[in-house]
Design a protein around this motif. Structure first.
Motif, short mmCIF file in Angstrom:
data_model
loop_
_atom_site.label_atom_id
_atom_site.label_comp_id
_atom_site.label_asym_id
_atom_site.label_seq_id
_atom_site.Cartn_x
_atom_site.Cartn_y
_atom_site.Cartn_z
N LEU A 1 0.82 -1.21 0.00
CA LEU A 1 0.00 0.00 0.00
C LEU A 1 0.85 1.26 0.00
O LEU A 1 0.41 2.29 -0.50
CB LEU A 1 -0.95 0.01 1.19
N ARG A 2 2.06 1.18 0.53
CA ARG A 2 2.92 2.36 0.52
C ARG A 2 3.28 2.76 -0.91
O ARG A 2 3.50 3.92 -1.20
CB ARG A 2 4.18 2.11 1.33
N HIS B 1 -6.77 -2.34 2.01
CA HIS B 1 -6.94 -3.10 3.24
C HIS B 1 -7.12 -2.21 4.46
O HIS B 1 -8.01 -2.43 5.27
CB HIS B 1 -5.74 -4.04 3.44
N ASP B 2 -6.28 -1.18 4.59
CA ASP B 2 -6.36 -0.32 5.77
C ASP B 2 -6.49 1.16 5.44
O ASP B 2 -6.63 1.98 6.34
CB ASP B 2 -5.16 -0.54 6.68
N ARG B 3 -6.46 1.52 4.16
CA ARG B 3 -6.58 2.92 3.74
C ARG B 3 -7.59 3.04 2.61
O ARG B 3 -7.76 2.14 1.81
CB ARG B 3 -5.24 3.44 3.24
N SER C 1 -8.33 6.49 7.03
CA SER C 1 -8.23 5.15 7.61
C SER C 1 -9.51 4.42 7.24
O SER C 1 -10.55 5.04 6.99
CB SER C 1 -8.07 5.21 9.12
N ARG C 2 -9.46 3.13 7.21
CA ARG C 2 -10.64 2.34 6.87
C ARG C 2 -11.76 2.60 7.88
O ARG C 2 -12.93 2.71 7.51
CB ARG C 2 -10.24 0.86 6.86
N THR C 3 -11.41 2.75 9.16
CA THR C 3 -12.40 3.00 10.21
C THR C 3 -13.10 4.34 10.00
O THR C 3 -14.33 4.43 10.08
CB THR C 3 -11.73 2.97 11.60
N SER C 4 -12.34 5.39 9.71
CA SER C 4 -12.92 6.72 9.47
C SER C 4 -13.83 6.70 8.25
O SER C 4 -14.93 7.26 8.26
CB SER C 4 -11.83 7.76 9.26
N TYR C 5 -13.36 6.05 7.21
CA TYR C 5 -14.15 5.95 5.99
C TYR C 5 -15.48 5.24 6.24
O TYR C 5 -16.54 5.71 5.83
CB TYR C 5 -13.35 5.22 4.91
N GLU C 6 -15.43 4.11 6.93
CA GLU C 6 -16.65 3.35 7.17
C GLU C 6 -17.66 4.13 8.01
O GLU C 6 -18.86 4.04 7.78
CB GLU C 6 -16.31 2.00 7.80
#
Length: 123
Positions: free
Chosen positions: A2-3, A86-88, A107-112
């Motif tokens: 991902l980087r 996966h995480d971004r 972040s995946r959490t913020s997006y969701e």
């Protein structure tokens, strides 16, 4: 892995030459002509990211919630899509002539959490 996506997407956003800015768009946005949309989507898919499209109503709600979240921003969009890793998550806002992305992925959490609000699933 991902980087390596961040520089790749940055290159795609830079293809249009000098960064263009819509008058009402957030000053931190990375913007290119909307004509680069399909190339951006193809590149994201080629890097293993999933694409999620939003309806017009979801776009409006998502953008309002995104702009209100810290740090506050002033993105404008009539359409949007997200490239999900996966995480971004990389969000892309379209306002008719420009395709813009915030300077950093979510972040995946913020997006969701923003998606839940946009789709009426949140409290």
């Amino acid at each position: 892995m991902l980087r390596g996506i961040i520089p790749g997407l940055a290159i795609i956003l830079a293809i249009g030459g000098p960064v263009s800015k819509a008058d009402a768009q957030d000053p931190s946005a990375r913007c290119v002509s909307v004509q680069n949309k399909q190339m951006t989507i193809a590149s994201a898919r080629g890097r293993g990211l999933d694409i999620e499209d939003f309806t017009e109503v979801e776009t409006g709600t998502f953008v309002r919630a995104f702009n209100a979240a810290p740090p506050s921003s002033s993105f404008v969009a009539t359409e949007m899509f997200a490239a999900i890793g996966h995480d971004r998550v990389y969000v892309f806002f379209e306002n008719g002539e420009d395709l813009c992305s915030p300077p950093s992925p979510l972040s995946r959490t913020s997006y969701e959490a923003l998606v839940q609000e946009a789709r009426g699933d949140g409290a």
